[in-house]
Design a protein around this motif. Sequence first.
Motif, mmCIF file in Angstrom:
data_model
loop_
_atom_site.group_PDB
_atom_site.id
_atom_site.type_symbol
_atom_site.label_atom_id
_atom_site.label_comp_id
_atom_site.label_asym_id
_atom_site.label_seq_id
_atom_site.Cartn_x
_atom_site.Cartn_y
_atom_site.Cartn_z
ATOM 1 N N ILE A 124 -45.661 -19.903 -16.877
ATOM 2 C CA ILE A 124 -46.327 -18.594 -16.333
ATOM 3 C C ILE A 124 -47.595 -18.004 -17.146
ATOM 4 O O ILE A 124 -48.420 -17.512 -16.330
ATOM 5 C CB ILE A 124 -45.279 -17.617 -16.694
ATOM 6 C CG1 ILE A 124 -43.784 -17.906 -15.855
ATOM 7 C CG2 ILE A 124 -45.499 -15.988 -16.216
ATOM 8 C CD1 ILE A 124 -42.653 -17.227 -16.155
ATOM 9 N N ASN A 125 -47.874 -18.323 -18.174
ATOM 10 C CA ASN A 125 -48.959 -17.902 -19.105
ATOM 11 C C ASN A 125 -50.047 -18.483 -18.393
ATOM 12 O O ASN A 125 -51.162 -17.961 -18.243
ATOM 13 C CB ASN A 125 -48.666 -18.161 -20.510
ATOM 14 C CG ASN A 125 -49.779 -17.462 -21.388
ATOM 15 O OD1 ASN A 125 -49.823 -16.179 -21.107
ATOM 16 N ND2 ASN A 125 -50.584 -18.104 -22.084
ATOM 17 N N GLN A 184 -46.167 -12.539 -5.045
ATOM 18 C CA GLN A 184 -47.471 -13.361 -5.430
ATOM 19 C C GLN A 184 -46.924 -14.782 -6.305
ATOM 20 O O GLN A 184 -47.693 -15.687 -6.580
ATOM 21 C CB GLN A 184 -48.441 -12.686 -6.202
ATOM 22 C CG GLN A 184 -49.310 -11.763 -5.429
ATOM 23 C CD GLN A 184 -48.656 -10.326 -5.493
ATOM 24 O OE1 GLN A 184 -48.108 -9.934 -6.307
ATOM 25 N NE2 GLN A 184 -48.532 -9.779 -4.232
ATOM 26 N N VAL A 233 -43.312 -10.510 -8.597
ATOM 27 C CA VAL A 233 -42.699 -11.921 -8.889
ATOM 28 C C VAL A 233 -41.319 -11.894 -8.270
ATOM 29 O O VAL A 233 -40.532 -10.996 -8.558
ATOM 30 C CB VAL A 233 -42.616 -12.336 -10.243
ATOM 31 C CG1 VAL A 233 -41.703 -13.469 -10.640
ATOM 32 C CG2 VAL A 233 -43.835 -12.265 -11.096
ATOM 33 N N GLY A 289 -54.906 -18.516 -13.265
ATOM 34 C CA GLY A 289 -54.667 -17.938 -11.764
ATOM 35 C C GLY A 289 -54.335 -19.389 -11.004
ATOM 36 O O GLY A 289 -54.540 -19.404 -9.784
ATOM 37 N N MET A 293 -48.346 -7.692 -10.776
ATOM 38 C CA MET A 293 -48.282 -8.968 -9.903
ATOM 39 C C MET A 293 -46.548 -8.887 -9.469
ATOM 40 O O MET A 293 -45.791 -8.568 -10.251
ATOM 41 C CB MET A 293 -48.392 -10.224 -10.432
ATOM 42 C CG MET A 293 -47.900 -11.440 -10.054
ATOM 43 S SD MET A 293 -48.187 -13.080 -10.771
ATOM 44 C CE MET A 293 -49.731 -13.088 -11.008
ATOM 45 N N VAL A 311 -50.871 -17.058 -15.089
ATOM 46 C CA VAL A 311 -51.740 -15.492 -15.170
ATOM 47 C C VAL A 311 -53.050 -15.861 -15.774
ATOM 48 O O VAL A 311 -53.930 -15.338 -15.308
ATOM 49 C CB VAL A 311 -50.898 -14.881 -16.207
ATOM 50 C CG1 VAL A 311 -51.614 -13.584 -16.419
ATOM 51 C CG2 VAL A 311 -49.425 -14.552 -15.549
ATOM 52 N N ALA A 312 -53.269 -16.711 -16.681
ATOM 53 C CA ALA A 312 -54.659 -16.821 -17.444
ATOM 54 C C ALA A 312 -55.571 -17.625 -16.715
ATOM 55 O O ALA A 312 -56.686 -17.231 -16.546
ATOM 56 C CB ALA A 312 -54.205 -17.654 -18.799
ATOM 57 N N LYS A 338 -46.513 -5.754 -16.857
ATOM 58 C CA LYS A 338 -47.117 -5.410 -15.687
ATOM 59 C C LYS A 338 -46.451 -6.386 -14.323
ATOM 60 O O LYS A 338 -46.821 -5.922 -13.459
ATOM 61 C CB LYS A 338 -48.835 -5.611 -15.875
ATOM 62 C CG LYS A 338 -49.207 -4.590 -16.796
ATOM 63 C CD LYS A 338 -50.800 -4.977 -16.857
ATOM 64 C CE LYS A 338 -51.355 -3.980 -17.740
ATOM 65 N NZ LYS A 338 -52.680 -4.086 -17.879
ATOM 66 N N PHE A 339 -45.697 -7.196 -14.721
ATOM 67 C CA PHE A 339 -45.066 -7.806 -13.620
ATOM 68 C C PHE A 339 -43.729 -7.007 -13.142
ATOM 69 O O PHE A 339 -43.084 -6.263 -13.596
ATOM 70 C CB PHE A 339 -44.304 -9.181 -14.071
ATOM 71 C CG PHE A 339 -45.238 -10.314 -14.052
ATOM 72 C CD1 PHE A 339 -46.526 -10.207 -14.300
ATOM 73 C CD2 PHE A 339 -44.471 -11.577 -14.327
ATOM 74 C CE1 PHE A 339 -47.145 -11.489 -14.578
ATOM 75 C CE2 PHE A 339 -45.390 -12.596 -14.558
ATOM 76 C CZ PHE A 339 -46.651 -12.585 -14.643
ATOM 77 N N TYR A 383 -44.335 -9.922 -20.050
ATOM 78 C CA TYR A 383 -45.355 -9.585 -18.751
ATOM 79 C C TYR A 383 -44.813 -8.011 -18.368
ATOM 80 O O TYR A 383 -44.441 -8.005 -17.125
ATOM 81 C CB TYR A 383 -45.258 -10.658 -18.049
ATOM 82 C CG TYR A 383 -45.698 -12.006 -18.114
ATOM 83 C CD1 TYR A 383 -47.117 -12.085 -18.660
ATOM 84 C CD2 TYR A 383 -44.797 -12.927 -18.632
ATOM 85 C CE1 TYR A 383 -47.566 -13.567 -19.208
ATOM 86 C CE2 TYR A 383 -45.072 -14.090 -19.032
ATOM 87 C CZ TYR A 383 -46.417 -14.335 -19.382
ATOM 88 O OH TYR A 383 -46.691 -15.806 -19.929
#
Length: 163
Positions: free
Chosen positions: A153-154, A67, A3, A160, A1, A157-158, A31-32, A29
């Motif tokens: 943020i969590n 996103q 940011v 959407g 994602m 992500v969880a 993967k951000f 995170y």
Amino acid sequence: MKVYFAAPMFAKSELIYNSYLVEKIRQKYPKFAVYLPQENDAINDKTAYADSKMIALADTKKVEESQLMIALLDGITIDNGVASEIGIAYANNIPILGLYTDSRQQGADNQQKLDALTTVAENQFHYLNLYTVGLIKLNGNIFSSEEALLTGINDFVAQGKLK
């Protein structure tokens, strides 16, 4: 994602805090892909030269590619650049999570502080521009602590979506 991290970035304290908070987000995170404008030396190395169009085009592109936006709202007023970036994110339907840690917001149930609002120059609370706040709240949320932001943020992500 992707940011976008919108924050004031001209005082050393701002630069240090931005790096600190972005590092926390990157660790939590991994993967951000967090874009922190102060890390873009092509436009933000203040010993070099970048004109207004170069800065506007580069940062606008990064906002539009994101996103999610995380925006720091602390300061005497919301930083002008941050407010502009919030407007671009809103116009592109990009969710925005704001962080507003100003300690003067505490005590909203304290009757003496509320009574002081009727006395000239005795406002015990800090003011944020309601237009900019509205843009955030129409497509996101504002949190009063780093912990609450990380939880927000969590949730994003969880689920959407924002709470």
